[in-house]
Design an enzyme around this catalytic site. Sequence first.
Site, PDB file in Angstrom:
ATOM      1  CB  CYS A   1      45.762 -20.795 -12.682  1.00 38.11           C
ATOM      2  SG  CYS A   1      44.673 -21.388 -14.152  1.00 38.11           S
ATOM      3  CB  CYS A  16      41.987 -18.983 -16.448  1.00 40.97           C
ATOM      4  SG  CYS A  16      41.718 -20.741 -15.913  1.00 40.97           S
ATOM      5  CB  SER A  17      43.731 -15.985 -13.209  1.00 42.10           C
ATOM      6  OG  SER A  17      44.040 -15.545 -14.136  1.00 42.10           O
ATOM      7  CB  CYS A  18      42.240 -21.951 -11.093  1.00 40.31           C
ATOM      8  SG  CYS A  18      41.227 -22.481 -12.651  1.00 40.31           S
TER       9      CYS A  18
END
Lengths: 230, 190
Positions: B98, B101-103
């Site tokens: 991701c 962000c950090s999905c």
Amino acid sequence: MDGIHDLGGRQGFGPVVREEGEPVFHRRWEAFVFTLANRMLAERVCVNVDQFRHAIERIDPVAYLTHGYYGRWLGGMETILIETGNLDPEELTARLLARGGSAHDLVAARPAANPDVVPATDQQGARRELSVAPHFSVGQPVRTSSVPVSGHTRLPAYARGRLGTVTAIQGGWVLPDSNAHGRGEHPQHLYCVRFEGSELWGQESEPGQAVYLDLFESYLFPAEQEAVKP
Amino acid sequence: MSEHSPQEIRAEALESLLVERGFLTGEDVDESIEVYSERVGPMNGARVVAKAWVDPDFRVRLLADATSAIEPFEFQGGEVQKLVVVENTPAVHNVVVCTLCSCYPWALLGLPPTWYKDPAYRSRIVREPRRVLVEFGLSVPDGKEVRVWDSSAEVRYLVLPERPAGTDDLDEAALAALVSREAMIGVAVL
């Protein structure tokens, strides 16, 4: 927004550093920040995940790179708590100093002077049934928008203005670009789009590489007239 | 006090204020630690992978509509509103990121490791995936396509690794024990 968070394709960060046997939380404060964020979402202090993500995007960019994942979350949640009138920054500073903190440390939170008002809602999740048919079909060539967006968006800069192919239709979803700012859900069809490495990175692309992104209908334009380079 | 970062002191100051107000309690924080250390983690995704290896009908359903296929597992912790499982084959290697962000599919893999959330991985894996994978000890042959799945919306991705050779005599539970988090992100093979 053209913020530091939009990292895809940026150069100069060096090797990926891994930690053997990494714990889920390194320190208790990380679990606090995680718990706080989930509580804020559950209590609708933070109304939706798009508002949550955009608050993190808006934190101090140096803090974004140096405070770590939960430091970024802390900056984002503090931003929302202040913007929604749930936290007095002076009260927090007083508490910080009483606990041995310094008033000179870089603060990640960047509350806006005139913040967006995101109205509370009972809606759950982000999937929505749409009554209109999808504009694009699987196999169709599409070009992404090339226009920068100052607010929240989920079209990464590295994929702006690029030619791709729709590989799947993912259903109707709330549009983050408006929802993050309290401007309504405006749900749209979402498409999985394949981009060849050469389209994104030119001759420097590694051989046999493709990137897939899930993109909202308003990010895309039909591109039948343009050939997709294999 | 050098071991306490400014973020830690700030977070603890905020915690003390919010606990006083009753917005949350120390027990709530303990519960997060317990849930994501004990109940939600890569062992969940590993059960899905192992079932796909031993049950051809499940594998077909998983690749066609993973969201419905995993419902019977009743995984908790972190909503996955739509899951897509992408299959490694002799011709294709898949890897998930991701960049914005950090999905990450929390319900199947737990909370992501730090490297997944750091700028180095997020910036480089879309641009030079083969070079990054070599740093993980994985050399993808030239003839094999590398597909990078950048989780830019609420769809979450899980890689279905190829079943290792010589595991014909293992049952589903023994197979699940072989499946690593890294293989389900796509930075390793088994």
